[in-house]
Design a protein around this motif. Structure first.
Motif, PDB file in Angstrom:
ATOM      1  N   ALA A  61      26.169 -25.558   9.886  1.00  0.00           N
ATOM      2  CA  ALA A  61      24.886 -26.199  10.173  1.00  0.00           C
ATOM      3  C   ALA A  61      24.525 -27.197   9.068  1.00  0.00           C
ATOM      4  O   ALA A  61      23.999 -28.284   9.336  1.00  0.00           O
ATOM      5  N   ALA A  62      24.828 -26.830   7.820  1.00  0.00           N
ATOM      6  CA  ALA A  62      24.571 -27.738   6.705  1.00  0.00           C
ATOM      7  C   ALA A  62      25.432 -28.992   6.828  1.00  0.00           C
ATOM      8  O   ALA A  62      24.961 -30.110   6.559  1.00  0.00           O
ATOM      9  N   LEU A  63      26.658 -28.826   7.244  1.00  0.00           N
ATOM     10  CA  LEU A  63      27.558 -29.969   7.403  1.00  0.00           C
ATOM     11  C   LEU A  63      27.035 -30.925   8.481  1.00  0.00           C
ATOM     12  O   LEU A  63      27.059 -32.160   8.302  1.00  0.00           O
ATOM     13  N   LEU A  64      26.548 -30.373   9.571  1.00  0.00           N
ATOM     14  CA  LEU A  64      25.975 -31.211  10.635  1.00  0.00           C
ATOM     15  C   LEU A  64      24.747 -31.971  10.136  1.00  0.00           C
ATOM     16  O   LEU A  64      24.566 -33.160  10.432  1.00  0.00           O
ATOM     17  N   ALA A  65      23.896 -31.291   9.370  1.00  0.00           N
ATOM     18  CA  ALA A  65      22.705 -31.942   8.828  1.00  0.00           C
ATOM     19  C   ALA A  65      23.090 -33.037   7.839  1.00  0.00           C
ATOM     20  O   ALA A  65      22.462 -34.111   7.816  1.00  0.00           O
ATOM     21  N   PHE A  66      24.098 -32.794   7.040  1.00  0.00           N
ATOM     22  CA  PHE A  66      24.593 -33.783   6.080  1.00  0.00           C
ATOM     23  C   PHE A  66      25.039 -35.047   6.808  1.00  0.00           C
ATOM     24  O   PHE A  66      24.649 -36.171   6.452  1.00  0.00           O
ATOM     25  N   ARG A  67      25.831 -34.880   7.831  1.00  0.00           N
ATOM     26  CA  ARG A  67      26.345 -36.042   8.574  1.00  0.00           C
ATOM     27  C   ARG A  67      25.207 -36.800   9.281  1.00  0.00           C
ATOM     28  O   ARG A  67      25.255 -38.024   9.398  1.00  0.00           O
ATOM     29  N   ALA A  68      24.177 -36.065   9.711  1.00  0.00           N
ATOM     30  CA  ALA A  68      23.048 -36.724  10.371  1.00  0.00           C
ATOM     31  C   ALA A  68      22.218 -37.538   9.388  1.00  0.00           C
ATOM     32  O   ALA A  68      21.756 -38.642   9.708  1.00  0.00           O
ATOM     33  N   LEU A  69      22.034 -37.006   8.181  1.00  0.00           N
ATOM     34  CA  LEU A  69      21.212 -37.690   7.182  1.00  0.00           C
ATOM     35  C   LEU A  69      21.960 -38.802   6.458  1.00  0.00           C
ATOM     36  O   LEU A  69      21.348 -39.731   5.941  1.00  0.00           O
ATOM     37  N   ALA A  70      23.271 -38.702   6.393  1.00  0.00           N
ATOM     38  CA  ALA A  70      24.093 -39.725   5.730  1.00  0.00           C
ATOM     39  C   ALA A  70      25.149 -40.192   6.731  1.00  0.00           C
ATOM     40  O   ALA A  70      26.334 -39.843   6.614  1.00  0.00           O
ATOM     41  N   PRO A  71      24.737 -40.962   7.743  1.00  0.00           N
ATOM     42  CA  PRO A  71      25.657 -41.314   8.841  1.00  0.00           C
ATOM     43  C   PRO A  71      26.853 -42.152   8.419  1.00  0.00           C
ATOM     44  O   PRO A  71      27.813 -42.247   9.176  1.00  0.00           O
ATOM     45  N   GLN A  72      26.808 -42.735   7.223  1.00  0.00           N
ATOM     46  CA  GLN A  72      27.960 -43.517   6.764  1.00  0.00           C
ATOM     47  C   GLN A  72      29.118 -42.631   6.305  1.00  0.00           C
ATOM     48  O   GLN A  72      30.246 -43.090   6.149  1.00  0.00           O
ATOM     49  N   VAL A  73      28.839 -41.335   6.113  1.00  0.00           N
ATOM     50  CA  VAL A  73      29.866 -40.416   5.599  1.00  0.00           C
ATOM     51  C   VAL A  73      30.918 -40.136   6.668  1.00  0.00           C
ATOM     52  O   VAL A  73      30.600 -39.654   7.758  1.00  0.00           O
ATOM     53  N   GLU A  74      32.157 -40.437   6.348  1.00  0.00           N
ATOM     54  CA  GLU A  74      33.285 -40.212   7.257  1.00  0.00           C
ATOM     55  C   GLU A  74      34.140 -39.019   6.840  1.00  0.00           C
ATOM     56  O   GLU A  74      34.878 -38.465   7.646  1.00  0.00           O
ATOM     57  N   ARG A  75      34.045 -38.639   5.577  1.00  0.00           N
ATOM     58  CA  ARG A  75      34.885 -37.568   5.024  1.00  0.00           C
ATOM     59  C   ARG A  75      34.028 -36.700   4.122  1.00  0.00           C
ATOM     60  O   ARG A  75      33.291 -37.216   3.279  1.00  0.00           O
ATOM     61  N   VAL A  76      34.122 -35.376   4.302  1.00  0.00           N
ATOM     62  CA  VAL A  76      33.319 -34.445   3.506  1.00  0.00           C
ATOM     63  C   VAL A  76      34.238 -33.510   2.729  1.00  0.00           C
ATOM     64  O   VAL A  76      35.128 -32.865   3.305  1.00  0.00           O
ATOM     65  N   VAL A  77      34.009 -33.440   1.425  1.00  0.00           N
ATOM     66  CA  VAL A  77      34.704 -32.498   0.551  1.00  0.00           C
ATOM     67  C   VAL A  77      33.784 -31.304   0.332  1.00  0.00           C
ATOM     68  O   VAL A  77      32.631 -31.465  -0.095  1.00  0.00           O
ATOM     69  N   GLY A  78      34.253 -30.111   0.647  1.00  0.00           N
ATOM     70  CA  GLY A  78      33.474 -28.902   0.420  1.00  0.00           C
ATOM     71  C   GLY A  78      33.784 -28.333  -0.953  1.00  0.00           C
ATOM     72  O   GLY A  78      34.958 -28.186  -1.318  1.00  0.00           O
ATOM     73  N   PHE A  79      32.742 -28.024  -1.730  1.00  0.00           N
ATOM     74  CA  PHE A  79      32.928 -27.417  -3.045  1.00  0.00           C
ATOM     75  C   PHE A  79      32.176 -26.102  -3.113  1.00  0.00           C
ATOM     76  O   PHE A  79      30.999 -26.015  -2.723  1.00  0.00           O
ATOM     77  N   GLY A  80      32.835 -25.071  -3.630  1.00  0.00           N
ATOM     78  CA  GLY A  80      32.173 -23.790  -3.829  1.00  0.00           C
ATOM     79  C   GLY A  80      32.717 -23.081  -5.053  1.00  0.00           C
ATOM     80  O   GLY A  80      33.921 -23.149  -5.333  1.00  0.00           O
ATOM     81  N   ASN A  81      31.832 -22.417  -5.779  1.00  0.00           N
ATOM     82  CA  ASN A  81      32.225 -21.599  -6.921  1.00  0.00           C
ATOM     83  C   ASN A  81      32.011 -20.130  -6.573  1.00  0.00           C
ATOM     84  O   ASN A  81      31.066 -19.778  -5.873  1.00  0.00           O
ATOM     85  N   CYS A  82      32.895 -19.273  -7.030  1.00  0.00           N
ATOM     86  CA  CYS A  82      32.784 -17.828  -6.843  1.00  0.00           C
ATOM     87  C   CYS A  82      32.899 -17.468  -5.351  1.00  0.00           C
ATOM     88  O   CYS A  82      33.835 -17.919  -4.688  1.00  0.00           O
ATOM     89  N   ASP A  83      31.966 -16.699  -4.799  1.00  0.00           N
ATOM     90  CA  ASP A  83      32.135 -16.283  -3.401  1.00  0.00           C
ATOM     91  C   ASP A  83      31.883 -17.419  -2.417  1.00  0.00           C
ATOM     92  O   ASP A  83      32.243 -17.313  -1.247  1.00  0.00           O
ATOM     93  N   ALA A  84      31.293 -18.537  -2.881  1.00  0.00           N
ATOM     94  CA  ALA A  84      31.195 -19.718  -2.018  1.00  0.00           C
ATOM     95  C   ALA A  84      32.587 -20.296  -1.770  1.00  0.00           C
ATOM     96  O   ALA A  84      32.892 -20.750  -0.661  1.00  0.00           O
ATOM     97  N   ALA A  85      33.440 -20.266  -2.793  1.00  0.00           N
ATOM     98  CA  ALA A  85      34.838 -20.683  -2.607  1.00  0.00           C
ATOM     99  C   ALA A  85      35.539 -19.742  -1.642  1.00  0.00           C
ATOM    100  O   ALA A  85      36.296 -20.173  -0.759  1.00  0.00           O
ATOM    101  N   SER A  86      35.283 -18.445  -1.773  1.00  0.00           N
ATOM    102  CA  SER A  86      35.892 -17.461  -0.876  1.00  0.00           C
ATOM    103  C   SER A  86      35.446 -17.688   0.560  1.00  0.00           C
ATOM    104  O   SER A  86      36.249 -17.586   1.498  1.00  0.00           O
TER     105      SER A  86
END
Length: 258
Positions: free
Chosen positions: A86-111
Motif C-alpha cells: 500500500a505504501a508503494l502504491l501511495a509513493f507512485r501516486a504522489l511521485a508519478p515520475q518515479v519509474e523504479r523503486v528501491v526498497g530499503f529495510g534494516n533489521c526485521d524490515a529487511a526480513s
C-alpha cells in the motif's frame, strides 16, 4: 527538497507517511524495522531520507498499521506485506515520475522484504536482516565470541583482570561454551527468507554492520560466498557513527544510481 507529511489507506486503516520530494525517476521506499516509527531511532531515518533526497532521489517513509501515526492493529513484520504494498502504491501516486523503486529495510524490515520477494519493489537494499526466532537465540554467535576472546587475550589489562579475580567466572564459562560451538543453531526464519528472496529477480545488496549481533547471526546462517554482501567495519546496528552513517548512505545511493 520539500518534506510532505500525509496519510494513505491500507485495508481501511489510515497510515502516516512522509515524502521527501526530489525530481529523480528512481525513488527509495524506506521500510521501518521493529516497532520504530518512520523517523527511525534518534531520527536516523529522517536524516537518511533528507540526504538521499538532496542527492536527487525521492524518499517515501511510512508507519505500518498500529505503529506511530497509523491506525489499525500492529501485526508485526511477518504480516506487513499489505502495508509495504500500500505504501508503494501511495509513493507512485504522489511521485508519478518515479519509474523504479528501491526498497530499503534494516533489521526485521529487511526480513519482511525478503520473505515477501521484494513486495513489488524493483531493487532491494537489505541491512542486518533479522533471523532470531526466540530469546535464547539472541546471543552472540560462536564466531563473534571467539573473535572477542582473541582480542581480550591480546590486551594485558584483560589478562590482569583475569589473574586478579575481577572476571565473573560463571559468565566466562558460558562464553567459552558458546565459543566452542561450531555455529549458531539453524533458523527456520532464515530458510524462509532464503526461499522468499530466491523469487526476487531484481538487484539485491545486503549490508552488514560487523559489530551488530543481528548481523553476525545472519552472517553465520547465510551463504558465505554470497557476492551481494557488503560489510561495514566497526558499525553498530543503526550505523550511528558519522563514518558508518556515510557508508550506509553511499551504499544506498550506489544502488539508486544503477
Amino acid at each position: 527538497m520539500n518534506r510532505l507529511a500525509f496519510s494513505f489507506e491500507c485495508q481501511d486503516a489510515r497510515c502516516g507517511a512522509t515524502l521527501d520530494s526530489a525530481p529523480g525517476t528512481t525513488g527509495l521506499l524506506l521500510v521501518s524495522g521493529g516497532n520504530e516509527v518512520r523517523a527511525g531511532a534518534f531520527n536516523s531515518q529522517a536524516r537518511l531520507a533528507a540526504g538521499i533526497a538532496r542527492a536527487g532521489f525521492p524518499v517515501f517513509r511510512f508507519d505500518r498499521r498500529g505503529i506511530g501515526d497509523s491506525e489499525g492493529q500492529n501485526r508485526g513484520f511477518l504480516n506487513s506485506r499489505k502495508d509495504i504494498e500500500a505504501a508503494l502504491l501511495a509513493f507512485r501516486a504522489l511521485a508519478p515520475q518515479v519509474e523504479r523503486v528501491v526498497g530499503f529495510g534494516n533489521c526485521d524490515a529487511a526480513s519482511a522484504l525478503m520473505l515477501n520477494a521484494g513486495a513489488e519493489c524493483d531493487a532491494l537494499v537489505l541491512s542486518n536482516p533479522w533471523t532470531i526466532e526466540n530469546d535464547g537465540d539472541n546471543i552472540p554467535p560462536p564466531a563473534a565470541v571467539r573473535s572477542r576472546y582473541v582480542e581480550k587475550l591480546k590486551n594485558p589489562k584483560e589478562l590482569l583482570r583475569l589473574a586478579s579475580g575481577q572476571v565473573d567466572l560463571k559468565k566466562l564459562a558460558r562464553g567459552l561454551r558458546q565459543a566452542s560451538k561450531k555455529q549458531s543453531a539453524p533458523s527456520s526464519l532464515a530458510d524462509q527468507m532464503r526461499a522468499g528472496i530466491a523469487g526476487f529477480t531484481g538487484p539485491v545488496r545486503i549490508l552488514l554492520a560487523e559489530t551488530d549481533r543481528t548481523a553476525q547471526l545472519f552472517d553465520e546462517r547465510w551463504d558465505a560466498a554470497d557476492t551481494r554482501i557488503r560489510r561495514c567495519a566497526g558499525a553498530d546496528h543503526a550505523y550511528s557513527s558519522p563514518q558508518a552513517s556515510e557508508w550506509l548512505r553511499a551504499q544506498i545511493l550506489e544502488v539508486l544510481r544503477r
